[in-house]
Design a protein around this motif. Structure first.
Motif, mmCIF file in Angstrom:
data_model
loop_
_atom_site.group_PDB
_atom_site.id
_atom_site.type_symbol
_atom_site.label_atom_id
_atom_site.label_comp_id
_atom_site.label_asym_id
_atom_site.label_seq_id
_atom_site.Cartn_x
_atom_site.Cartn_y
_atom_site.Cartn_z
ATOM 1 N N ASN A 1 0.350 4.204 -2.694
ATOM 2 C CA ASN A 1 -0.069 5.529 -2.235
ATOM 3 C C ASN A 1 0.965 6.622 -2.472
ATOM 4 O O ASN A 1 0.611 7.804 -2.430
ATOM 5 C CB ASN A 1 -0.419 5.480 -0.752
ATOM 6 N N ASN A 2 2.221 6.271 -2.680
ATOM 7 C CA ASN A 2 3.280 7.281 -2.754
ATOM 8 C C ASN A 2 4.076 7.303 -4.056
ATOM 9 O O ASN A 2 4.840 8.236 -4.289
ATOM 10 C CB ASN A 2 4.246 7.090 -1.581
ATOM 11 N N ASP B 1 0.824 -1.208 0.000
ATOM 12 C CA ASP B 1 0.000 0.000 0.000
ATOM 13 C C ASP B 1 0.859 1.259 0.000
ATOM 14 O O ASP B 1 0.511 2.246 -0.642
ATOM 15 C CB ASP B 1 -0.953 0.014 1.195
#
Length: 160
Positions: A42-43, A38
């Motif tokens: 997400n980044n 994740d």
């Protein structure tokens, strides 16, 4: 209809395509057969966008994300010129065999020429014969300085 573009990471469509395609690559046996964490999902886009020496190439077929190349500008000290390393290259299984890898590589090569790069580089797994065939037909070959010393090998040491 196919379209190959440099990703605009401020575009939600392009940002989502980069993450989705890289996740599909990670889940493929050639990408390690495991979904991206994740944190990466997400980044990833924000971290790439912070680095002007990294760019992504996207291929769309009928407006559906179909292929991805994440490229990193580096430097050849022997040539005293920049180079582009195609760090990740992936074509969705649905679109394999359609020469999308060549179209992604064409776009990366176009950027390399614009940046006055001396070469393109990439890594490929020994068992990935389909990718090797595509790369050979595009003009890539194993890297060696002197045949008696053999071809270069790609090694890693994880530090986290």
């Amino acid at each position: 209809m196919e379209k190959v573009v440099i990703a605009d990471l401020t575009s939600p469509l392009h940002a989502e395509a980069v993450v989705s395609l890289l996740n599909d690559y990670a889940k493929d046996e050639m990408g390690g057969a495991s979904e991206l964490p994740d944190f990466v999902k997400n980044n990833l886009v924000a971290e790439i966008d912070k680095r002007p020496h990294i760019f992504a190439v996207l291929a769309f077929v009928q407006n559906e994300p179909a292929g991805l190349a994440i490229c990193v500008e580096s430097f050849s000290s022997f040539a005293c010129q920049p180079l582009i390393n195609i760090h990740d290259l992936f074509v969705s299984s649905k679109y394999r065999g359609c020469k999308l890898s060549h179209k992604l590589l064409d776009k990366a090569q176009e950027v390399a020429k614009e940046r006055n790069c001396c070469k393109l580089t990439l890594e490929v797994l020994e068992g990935n014969k389909a990718a090797q065939s595509a790369y050979l037909s595009f003009g890539f070959k194993g890297y060696e300085l002197d045949p008696k010393m053999g071809k270069a090998q790609f090694w890693q040491k994880k530090i986290f």
